[in-house]
Structure formats: C-alpha cells, structure tokens
Scaffold this active site. Structure first.
Site, PDB file in Angstrom:
ATOM      1  N   CYS A  39     -25.102   1.732  -8.707  1.00 24.92           N
ATOM      2  CA  CYS A  39     -25.832   1.763  -9.970  1.00 24.92           C
ATOM      3  C   CYS A  39     -25.927   3.164 -10.554  1.00 24.92           C
ATOM      4  O   CYS A  39     -25.913   3.344 -11.773  1.00 24.92           O
ATOM      5  CB  CYS A  39     -27.241   1.203  -9.771  1.00 24.92           C
ATOM      6  SG  CYS A  39     -27.322  -0.407  -8.960  1.00 24.92           S
ATOM      7  N   ASP A  41     -32.742  -1.355  -4.931  1.00 25.19           N
ATOM      8  CA  ASP A  41     -33.295  -2.672  -4.637  1.00 25.19           C
ATOM      9  C   ASP A  41     -32.318  -3.528  -3.845  1.00 25.19           C
ATOM     10  O   ASP A  41     -32.682  -4.194  -2.875  1.00 25.19           O
ATOM     11  CB  ASP A  41     -33.663  -3.398  -5.934  1.00 25.19           C
ATOM     12  CG  ASP A  41     -34.871  -2.781  -6.616  1.00 25.19           C
ATOM     13  OD1 ASP A  41     -35.149  -1.601  -6.359  1.00 25.19           O
ATOM     14  OD2 ASP A  41     -35.521  -3.473  -7.413  1.00 25.19           O
ATOM     15  N   CYS A  63     -30.267   2.338 -11.532  1.00 24.29           N
ATOM     16  CA  CYS A  63     -30.895   1.287 -10.740  1.00 24.29           C
ATOM     17  C   CYS A  63     -32.279   0.930 -11.290  1.00 24.29           C
ATOM     18  O   CYS A  63     -32.914   1.725 -11.987  1.00 24.29           O
ATOM     19  CB  CYS A  63     -30.984   1.723  -9.277  1.00 24.29           C
ATOM     20  SG  CYS A  63     -31.430   0.396  -8.134  1.00 24.29           S
ATOM     21  N   ASP A  64     -32.745  -0.243 -10.909  1.00 23.66           N
ATOM     22  CA  ASP A  64     -33.858  -0.920 -11.579  1.00 23.66           C
ATOM     23  C   ASP A  64     -35.060  -0.052 -11.940  1.00 23.66           C
ATOM     24  O   ASP A  64     -35.468   0.010 -13.090  1.00 23.66           O
ATOM     25  CB  ASP A  64     -34.365  -2.066 -10.697  1.00 23.66           C
ATOM     26  CG  ASP A  64     -33.355  -3.178 -10.557  1.00 23.66           C
ATOM     27  OD1 ASP A  64     -32.226  -3.020 -11.038  1.00 23.66           O
ATOM     28  OD2 ASP A  64     -33.686  -4.202  -9.935  1.00 23.66           O
ATOM     29  N   LYS A  65     -35.653   0.611 -10.967  1.00 25.80           N
ATOM     30  CA  LYS A  65     -36.932   1.280 -11.220  1.00 25.80           C
ATOM     31  C   LYS A  65     -36.769   2.584 -11.983  1.00 25.80           C
ATOM     32  O   LYS A  65     -37.738   3.112 -12.527  1.00 25.80           O
ATOM     33  CB  LYS A  65     -37.681   1.519  -9.904  1.00 25.80           C
ATOM     34  CG  LYS A  65     -37.922   0.255  -9.108  1.00 25.80           C
ATOM     35  CD  LYS A  65     -38.566  -0.837  -9.937  1.00 25.80           C
ATOM     36  CE  LYS A  65     -38.555  -2.170  -9.221  1.00 25.80           C
ATOM     37  NZ  LYS A  65     -37.210  -2.753  -9.070  1.00 25.80           N
ATOM     38  N   CYS A 123     -26.144  -3.717 -11.198  1.00 30.75           N
ATOM     39  CA  CYS A 123     -25.883  -5.141 -10.928  1.00 30.75           C
ATOM     40  C   CYS A 123     -25.629  -5.901 -12.227  1.00 30.75           C
ATOM     41  O   CYS A 123     -26.346  -5.740 -13.211  1.00 30.75           O
ATOM     42  CB  CYS A 123     -27.045  -5.748 -10.165  1.00 30.75           C
ATOM     43  SG  CYS A 123     -27.314  -4.969  -8.551  1.00 30.75           S
ATOM     44  N   GLU A 126     -39.537  -7.647  -3.615  1.00 27.76           N
ATOM     45  CA  GLU A 126     -38.826  -8.752  -4.258  1.00 27.76           C
ATOM     46  C   GLU A 126     -38.333  -9.730  -3.191  1.00 27.76           C
ATOM     47  O   GLU A 126     -37.966  -9.329  -2.087  1.00 27.76           O
ATOM     48  CB  GLU A 126     -37.630  -8.232  -5.054  1.00 27.76           C
ATOM     49  CG  GLU A 126     -38.030  -7.377  -6.229  1.00 27.76           C
ATOM     50  CD  GLU A 126     -36.840  -6.817  -7.000  1.00 27.76           C
ATOM     51  OE1 GLU A 126     -37.056  -6.338  -8.117  1.00 27.76           O
ATOM     52  OE2 GLU A 126     -35.714  -6.869  -6.475  1.00 27.76           O
ATOM     53  N   SER A 160     -36.493 -10.579  -7.704  1.00 27.05           N
ATOM     54  CA  SER A 160     -35.385  -9.864  -8.308  1.00 27.05           C
ATOM     55  C   SER A 160     -34.982 -10.561  -9.601  1.00 27.05           C
ATOM     56  O   SER A 160     -35.175 -11.766  -9.765  1.00 27.05           O
ATOM     57  CB  SER A 160     -34.199  -9.840  -7.341  1.00 27.05           C
ATOM     58  OG  SER A 160     -33.007  -9.495  -8.001  1.00 27.05           O
TER      59      SER A 160
END
Length: 572
Positions: free
Chosen positions: A52, A84, A125-127, A197, A446, A472
């Site tokens: 990511c 994640d 990435c996500d956060k 992702c 998650e 997720s």
C-alpha cells in the site's frame, strides 16, 4: 532592523536570534535565498512492509519538485504505518486503529515543531488516510493529501483477484472446499505489486471521501499506484500547496455539515467500508463540527448503491478508474440531486469538478441513481437492547433484511475464528465477538479473518455476526460492528449468554435479545480492558466510544438518538 513575520517558518528562519536554527538548516542544504521561501512539509507514510505504501518514497520527489516550482522549500518527514492486511487476525491488529491517532499526532508535532507553512501528505494504507485528514484540519494550515493509489488486480486464469479472495480462500480451505495447491496459487497471484487493497475497501473508500470533502484534488486519488500519471499528480499537489499557502487557505473550511453529508453519501452509494463511519466522526471532531453516525442511516435511505464494486460487487478500484472515477460517480449523484455543491482544495467547487467528468463508453462499473446496483445505500445504524449508542450494519454483500438466531458467544476474535475454522458455526447462529472494542481490545480489531472464513464456507447469508470491534472494508455478510457501548464500558453486549435468542430487524433499526438484561446486570461487573502495556493502555484510557469516532480527541460530540434524525438534528 525589525522583522515583520510573513510566514510561519519565520519563527525559525528570520532574525539574528534564529542564527543557530539557520546554522543547522544550512547543514541540510538550505541557502540564503531559501530562508525567504515558505517551508513545506512533505509528510510521507512510506514503508516497505506493505504494498500500500511501498512506492510513496518515489512519489515524494515529484512533490518536492512541485513545491520548488511554486516557490517553496520542501522538507521531509515520515510517520509510522501499521498494515491492516498483514496484522489481520493477530495481536498486532490492535495497533491498527491506535496508529491512526499516533500518525495524526506525529504529523502535528513535526509541522508545529518546525513552524512549517504548508504540507503535502502522502498516504496509502487504511489508517494513514483518515489520520492525514485529522491532522490537516487539526493544524488548519494550507495543504492537501494525495493517496498513493490502488493496487492493480491480481490474475488467476481469467479471474481478477484482490486480498479479499485470499481471506475467503482460507475459509474455503478450512472446510475442505479448496486444496493446498489452489490456496497457494491464490495467495501468490492476488497482490501483483504496489498500491492499496483493490476493492472498495477502507483505503479506496477513504480516498474517495477525501476527494468529496475537498481535501484531495479531484481525480488524483483515483489514479492507480503504478500508473505513469501518478508522478504528475504528485508534482501537481506540490504546486497546488504553494497556491494554497499564498492564499492562506484553511482546511477547516472544507469540513462542514454539507461536505460531511456528501462524504457519507459517497461511502454508502459506493458500497464502501463501515470504517468510513468511524473515520468521518473523527475528522469532524478534529474540525470541531458536530456529527452523528445517524447521518449514515439517513443517507442510505436516500442514495442507493450505484457502483458494482467489491466486496459486494464484481469490480475493483482499477476498473472504476477506467470507467471515469470519482468524477463520474459524483456526477451521477449530482444529476440526481443527492449531494450539495461545496468548495474543494483545487479552487473549483465540487460541481465544477464533476462537470469535467469523462465517462468511458459502455462502462459497467458506475450506474445511475435511477438504475442502481442496489435500491438502498450501504449502511444501517441499528439500536435496540444490544446497542443503546448504535451499531453499524453493512448492507452490501448480502440480501437479508432480518435475522433471528442463537447466540454463540466468544470473548475474543481468536476464539471465534477457531470455532469457524473447525466448522463449529452452523446456519442460524449469531456469532457474538466481544471485548474487542476501542477500549477493551484495546484498538478495536477488524474481523475480516472471521467474516471471510464464513464466506468461504458458504455461510455468509445464513449466519449473523455482532461485535463491539469492527470490520475490514473487504468484509461481507450479515455483519454488525461498532456496537456501543462496548462490553468493557458496561454495554449490554457483555451480558449476552450462549444460547440466547437474538433478533435483528433492519427496517426497524433494531438489535434485540430474548432475555432480561436488567436482571443479569445486578451484581455484574464489566470485563476489564485487555492490559497490554505501553501505548495500548494509554489509548484504552483516552479513547472515546466507537459511536463518537473512537478518537483520543477530547472534542465534545452530540448524544446519539435512538430514532432516525433530520438533517437539522443530525448536525445541530
């Protein structure tokens, strides 16, 4: 000679008293002419631990070039990242949500500690994405955020793959529906290179949200990670930030009740991640704008799902980019009167950006509001016996509107996953995973491993899952997360017993139990948070309820209602 401050960085570069600071800055390559330029932070979330973010170091250089072209001097900082997808199902996953707070704090400390004039924040990435937005509006200095872009689809034969397919393959393997060889083939093919992702999971949902909020330049977040245009997108963000510094632009002006509602509609109408609810509440709190999670239920009723994206649909973020991206998606919502016109970081309004949309001929990814993929939006906020402050149901990825079943109670994710993997969960069960909330976990893990295993075993339509943790963006099935209050805060989810009958009614927005919870509460002590030491215990002490964004910010948030609210009530 008296110096009149012209920019934040004058605090460290101007006047005789700042000679020591200038001496150190000269060692980094700054020259006399540079001290008169705005200092722009190039904040990077680069790491080689995850695809990511692994390419963001390369994007930093064109950002620097753009800053220099605009007359500024770039300085680099980096933050932490917790992946994640890699930490999923392990104790490390507890660090994921906590990292959002640490990333936001580290950006603030680097920028304020060095009196910078503006920022470009590179995220993946996500956060890192919500953390960047939280930091930007908290600091309220000129800047923008650039998402590194989606990964390309993996390929196995004629099938497009994403990380979602790997998690679901684990479930299929556990029940004997997939052999070792095929699991290995899926594993090796799913992630072909750099980028986040690939479905409308949390990263792509939040990247779209930043464009809708106006914090990211429209269209640039859509560009996939390996696409050649990503370099010019980075350079453009550098130049744009210099324009924002010159104009004295305030990021908080982009965070308003209408823009937050637009963002909620985008998350819902794209079938996006329930994590958007958590992160939008946190961003609103940092901006000082009151926000209620009830808005997601209201917008889900008015804006249907109009993208055919995974996890519930067929396509990936790369396909949406080819179809025309966020501009085309937003134009469909604009034409149906579902969103408001708001300002954006480019200087153009949202509607002006959508007017430039170029829809690919015969594209099959983005539909219209009149001809949606699903008639309702992607989320419901449920209340009732088990969720006095609310719980979040993801509507995309299943077709049920109600469920009644028998409680199977687990005190942590690992126990639930072991039960699924050993085929102990059957049709009609309601899996309860508790003590995984923001405070109790700590860190609100998650549950993708559990949900994907249920999908892989063919149980996603026949089993419900309720947790005070979260899911997720790749999760699908009849799953309810963010149940608040959590078990360790005395929430009724902590009172459920094995064998209880649980009733879920989507249209009534209820999660109820066939038990006398008041009687059970007598003499009951809520379970203590999981003690892990260090930053985990610090987060556990400070974190707010999931219904308020699970943030360590102390900004007040409105009380939640157990009834649907109007726009005025939601943002009062």
């Amino acid at each position: 000679m008296t110096h009149t401050p012209r920019k934040n960085s004058d605090a460290i570069t101007a006047g005789p008293a700042r000679a020591p600071a200038r001496a150190m800055l000269r060692a980094t390559g700054m020259q006399d002419s540079d001290f008169d330029k705005p200092m722009i932070g190039v904040i990077n979330t680069w790491t080689t631990v995850t695809p990511c973010n692994m390419h963001l170091d390369r994007l930093a250089e064109p950002v620097r070039e753009g800053v220099r072209e605009g007359g500024g001097h770039p300085v680099d900082f980096n933050t932490i990242v917790v992946s994640d997808g890699i930490s999923m199902g392990t104790q490390g996953m507890r660090a994921s949500l906590i990292s959002r707070e640490v990333i936001a704090d580290s950006i603030e400390l680097a920028v304020r500690g060095h009196s910078l004039d503006g920022v470009v924040i590179l995220v993946g990435c996500d956060k890192t994405i919500p953390a960047a937005a939280m930091a930007l509006v908290r600091m309220d200095i000129p800047g923008c955020i650039l998402y590194g872009g989606t990964i390309m689809p993996g390929r196995k034969g004629d099938q497009d793959l994403s990380i979602q397919d790997v998690f679901e393959a684990v479930g299929a393997h556990a029940c004997g529906a997939m052999d070792d060889k095929t699991l290995a083939e899926v594993e090796k093919a799913a992630c072909p290179g750099e980028g986040a992702c690939g479905g409308q999971f949390t990263a792509n949902t939040m990247a779209m949200i930043l464009s809708m909020l106006g914090l990211s330049p429209m269209g640039l977040n859509d560009i996939p990670a390996p696409h050649p245009d990503k370099t010019e997108a980075a350079r453009a963000c550098g130049r744009l930030t210099m324009s924002l510094v010159e104009a004295g632009s305030s990021p908080r002006r982009f965070i308003s009740p209408p823009s937050l509602k637009n963002a909620a509609i985008a998350a819902s109408a794209s079938g996006g991640s329930t994590n958007a609810i958590l992160h939008l509440a946190a961003i609103a709190a940092e901006a000082g704008v009151p926000f209620s999670i009830d808005i997601f239920d209201e917008v889900s009723a008015s804006a249907p799902v109009i993208t055919d994206l995974k996890p519930g649909g067929r396509f990936l973020a790369h396909h949406m980019f080819l179809a025309g991206g966020t501009r085309v998606f937003g134009k469909k919502l604009m034409e149906a009167g579902r969103i408001a016109d708001t300002p954006t970081v480019t200087g153009k309004s949202l509607f002006e950006e959508f007017a430039e949309a170029e829809e690919a001929p015969n594209q099959r990814v983005i539909y219209s509001v009149d001809n949606p993929v699903k008639p309702d939006g992607g989320f419901r906020v449920l209340y009732g016996d088990l969720a006095p402050e609310g719980g979040v149901l993801k509507l995309s990825g299943h077709s049920r509107s109600e469920f009644e079943g028998t409680a199977r109670v687990f005190e942590c994710e690992e126990d639930a996953f072991q039960a699924v993997e050993s085929n102990q969960i059957k049709a009609g069960d309601v899996v309860i995973i508790r003590c995984e909330g923001p405070q109790g976990g700590p860190g609100m893990r998650e549950m993708l491993g559990v949900t994907a295993a249920l999908v892989g075993q063919g149980l996603s339509e026949d089993v419900a899952l309720i947790t005070d943790g979260r899911f997720s963006g790749a999760s699908k099935g009849f799953v309810i997360g963010h149940v608040s209050p959590e078990a360790t805060a005395g929430g009724p989810i902590g009172l459920i017993r094995e064998g209880d009958t649980i009733r879920i009614n989507v249209s009534d927005r209820r999660i109820d139990i066939d038990a006398d919870l008041d009687a059970r509460r007598e003499g009951w002590t809520p379970p203590a948070p999981n003690q892990m030491g260090g930053v985990f215990d610090k987060f556990s002490r400070l974190v707010s309820s999931a219904s308020k964004g699970a943030t360590t910010s102390q900004a007040p948030a409105p009380q939640q209602s157990s009834q649907p609210a109007s726009d005025q009530e939601i943002f009062a």
